[in-house]
Design a protein around this motif. Structure first.
Motif, PDB file in Angstrom:
ATOM      1  N   ILE A  72       0.572  -1.113   0.249  1.00 34.24           N
ATOM      2  CA  ILE A  72       0.030   0.008   0.294  1.00 34.24           C
ATOM      3  C   ILE A  72       0.504   1.082  -0.022  1.00 34.24           C
ATOM      4  O   ILE A  72       1.835   1.363   0.093  1.00 34.24           O
ATOM      5  CB  ILE A  72      -1.009  -0.049   1.200  1.00 34.24           C
ATOM      6  CG1 ILE A  72      -0.163   0.412   2.802  1.00 34.24           C
ATOM      7  CG2 ILE A  72      -1.554  -1.388   1.284  1.00 34.24           C
ATOM      8  CD1 ILE A  72      -0.801  -0.272   3.940  1.00 34.24           C
ATOM      9  N   HIS A  73       0.422   2.291  -0.910  1.00 35.59           N
ATOM     10  CA  HIS A  73       1.036   3.512  -0.590  1.00 35.59           C
ATOM     11  C   HIS A  73       0.541   4.327   1.061  1.00 35.59           C
ATOM     12  O   HIS A  73       0.352   5.344   1.439  1.00 35.59           O
ATOM     13  CB  HIS A  73       0.393   4.746  -1.101  1.00 35.59           C
ATOM     14  CG  HIS A  73       0.374   3.852  -2.720  1.00 35.59           C
ATOM     15  ND1 HIS A  73       0.766   4.854  -3.706  1.00 35.59           N
ATOM     16  CD2 HIS A  73       1.057   2.781  -3.274  1.00 35.59           C
ATOM     17  CE1 HIS A  73       0.436   4.294  -4.626  1.00 35.59           C
ATOM     18  NE2 HIS A  73       0.406   3.238  -4.455  1.00 35.59           N
ATOM     19  N   ALA A  74       2.124   3.887   1.668  1.00 29.92           N
ATOM     20  CA  ALA A  74       1.777   3.338   3.279  1.00 29.92           C
ATOM     21  C   ALA A  74       2.239   4.949   3.403  1.00 29.92           C
ATOM     22  O   ALA A  74       2.008   5.973   5.048  1.00 29.92           O
ATOM     23  CB  ALA A  74       2.281   2.636   3.830  1.00 29.92           C
ATOM     24  N   ARG A  75       2.944   5.876   2.868  1.00 28.52           N
ATOM     25  CA  ARG A  75       3.430   6.934   3.389  1.00 28.52           C
ATOM     26  C   ARG A  75       3.123   8.109   3.297  1.00 28.52           C
ATOM     27  O   ARG A  75       2.169   8.623   2.424  1.00 28.52           O
ATOM     28  CB  ARG A  75       5.114   7.230   3.123  1.00 28.52           C
ATOM     29  CG  ARG A  75       5.977   6.425   3.295  1.00 28.52           C
ATOM     30  CD  ARG A  75       7.397   6.113   2.732  1.00 28.52           C
ATOM     31  NE  ARG A  75       7.696   7.217   3.225  1.00 28.52           N
ATOM     32  CZ  ARG A  75       8.927   7.803   2.669  1.00 28.52           C
ATOM     33  NH1 ARG A  75       9.536   7.965   1.745  1.00 28.52           N
ATOM     34  NH2 ARG A  75       9.873   8.833   3.166  1.00 28.52           N
ATOM     35  N   LEU A  76       2.478   8.433   4.648  1.00 32.95           N
ATOM     36  CA  LEU A  76       1.289   9.577   4.105  1.00 32.95           C
ATOM     37  C   LEU A  76       2.166  11.116   4.601  1.00 32.95           C
ATOM     38  O   LEU A  76       2.813  11.456   5.889  1.00 32.95           O
ATOM     39  CB  LEU A  76       0.013   9.874   4.591  1.00 32.95           C
ATOM     40  CG  LEU A  76      -0.801   8.638   4.115  1.00 32.95           C
ATOM     41  CD1 LEU A  76      -2.059   8.228   5.716  1.00 32.95           C
ATOM     42  CD2 LEU A  76      -1.078   9.147   2.651  1.00 32.95           C
ATOM     43  N   PHE A  77       2.088  12.847   4.081  1.00 34.88           N
ATOM     44  CA  PHE A  77       3.138  13.444   4.924  1.00 34.88           C
ATOM     45  C   PHE A  77       1.591  14.333   5.160  1.00 34.88           C
ATOM     46  O   PHE A  77       0.833  15.261   4.100  1.00 34.88           O
ATOM     47  CB  PHE A  77       3.934  13.995   3.644  1.00 34.88           C
ATOM     48  CG  PHE A  77       4.925  12.840   3.048  1.00 34.88           C
ATOM     49  CD1 PHE A  77       6.116  13.419   4.122  1.00 34.88           C
ATOM     50  CD2 PHE A  77       4.732  12.467   1.762  1.00 34.88           C
ATOM     51  CE1 PHE A  77       6.801  11.678   3.649  1.00 34.88           C
ATOM     52  CE2 PHE A  77       5.407  11.146   2.115  1.00 34.88           C
ATOM     53  CZ  PHE A  77       6.818  11.237   2.484  1.00 34.88           C
TER      54      PHE A  77
END
Length: 410
Positions: A72-77
């Motif tokens: 998943i696109h697990a890094r959120l900024f």
């Protein structure tokens, strides 16, 4: 198990080290997946080829077992009103706790996360924005509570008719390994994903599978190689180094498993070799054996394998008996999928119960994955890694592959 538990816990991690320079780490994938190099090991003999050779290396009747998890696109900024930047790394769903249900939620959900720059986020909501169908969508995050190990429960909410899976696709970044020392690029969205990935949930790829292509899988099926799938969602613990001097001081992260009834029946009736694709498949399959043993021994929590549990459980049951016990559970429950968890640690001294061989990449020094390899081929792991270093093999996630046959398997 043949080796005392205390003896296993006293294994010194420094004994499983080798010199890995930055230049040997593959920071980017090759242009073609199947052009990676392939090291083949069997009973002390080492051979070298290219990965496309698997078409002739694998034989009809053998069973290949893949982990079909999807990264998943697990890094959120996020950004606070003060301007402070905060990174939130999604680890595993908290509410709903089920992966599929959580990814399907619309409006809000909660996750267990690691938070970068946490000291700047004392209270209040943080937000990030993204475009969707010509509209600007706001994703907000609120910190709920701290957990052991530095993790934080975070509630996400968003103002669009999107599932959380879609929110991550639009707003998040693919979490490539930190040892690559670079930011993720657009190409990583495809290349840090196996061609057969389907069940969302991992924050790291099952990298042994990155070498397989659709064409290779098609050819193997035509040749009579059996293809089976399971799911283990890879956690961030896969990157966590062993910091204790002895392995007994290292705590494994819990990882979540989904196994189909079809696979259990196939293992129960096993007539040919089982080859696991990747250490995640290895841990799942070996955990499955011990779940069957726990059923045979009358355990009610059979679908959870603790870190050291398998070294204390009775080891006289056959694979067929263990799988028959699990088949009985499927029959009684009416379920088609077994949802379970494992923190199993596989060390030198462990005897493999399910697999006959494994595909795996070349792992970091002093890692639990290197210990798992040493459990498979003994002290020959040193020869294998020395050969790979001397023959320009590429290491770690985007590196080259190996096919290791379990040594002296009875």
């Amino acid at each position: 198990m043949g080796t005392g538990l205390n003896e296993l816990k006293n294994i010194r991690i420094e004994e499983y080290s080798y010199e890995l320079s930055e230049g040997r780490i593959a920071r980017f994938p090759l242009a073609n997946r199947e052009s990676s190099k392939l090291l083949m090991y069997e009973e002390g003999e080492i051979k070298e080829g290219v990965f496309s050779d698997v078409r002739r290396v694998l034989k009809p009747g053998q069973t290949l077992i893949f982990n079909n998890t999807k990264v998943i696109h697990a890094r959120l900024f996020f950004q606070k009103e003060t301007g402070a930047h905060i990174e939130v790394f999604c680890l595993e769903p908290f509410q709903p706790a089920d992966y599929a249900r959580n990814f399907a939620t619309s409006g809000s959900c909660e996750w267990s996360c690691m938070v970068g720059n946490l000291k700047k986020w004392k209270e209040g909501a943080i937000s990030c924005m993204f475009d969707w169908q010509g509209k600007q969508v706001t994703l907000q995050a609120v910190k709920l509570e701290a957990k052991a190990g530095g993790e934080v429960i975070v509630r996400f909410s968003w103002n669009a008719d999107l599932s959380f899976s879609e929110v991550l696709e639009h707003c998040g970044k693919i979490p490539i390994p930190p040892y690559l020392n670079r930011e993720s690029e657009e190409s990583d969205k495809i290349r840090y994903q196996t061609v057969y990935s389907k069940n969302e949930g991992s924050v790291a790829a099952p990298t042994a599978g990155l070498h397989f292509t659709d064409a290779i899988l098609k050819d193997l099926r035509l040749q009579g190689v059996n293809i089976e799938e399971l799911t283990l969602h890879v956690g961030a613990g896969t990157f966590r180094p062993v910091k204790a001097e002895t392995i007994g001081g290292h705590d494994m992260h819990t990882e979540h498993i989904v196994v189909p009834r079809k696979l259990v029946l196939s293992l129960r009736d096993k007539r040919a070799e089982v080859i696991a694709v990747g250490t995640t498949s290895v841990r799942t399959l070996e955990s499955l054996y011990w779940m069957g043993v726990k059923l045979l021994e009358g355990y009610t929590d059979f679908n959870s394998v603790k870190q050291w549990e398998c070294y204390d459980l009775p080891a006289h049951y056959t694979l067929g008996q263990a799988m028959e016990a699990l088949a009985g559970w499927f029959e009684r429950s009416g379920e088609e999928w077994l949802k379970a968890s494992t923190t199993i640690i596989i060390l030198p001294g462990y005897r493999y119960r399910v697999i006959d061989a494994m595909f795996t990449n070349f792992h970091q020094p002093q890692s639990t994955l290197l210990l798992l390899v040493a459990a498979a081929i003994g002290e020959d792991w040193k020869r294998v890694y020395a050969y790979a270093l001397a023959h320009d093999f590429r290491f770690l996630s985007y590196g080259d592959s190996s096919l290791l046959r379990i040594r002296n398997k009875k």
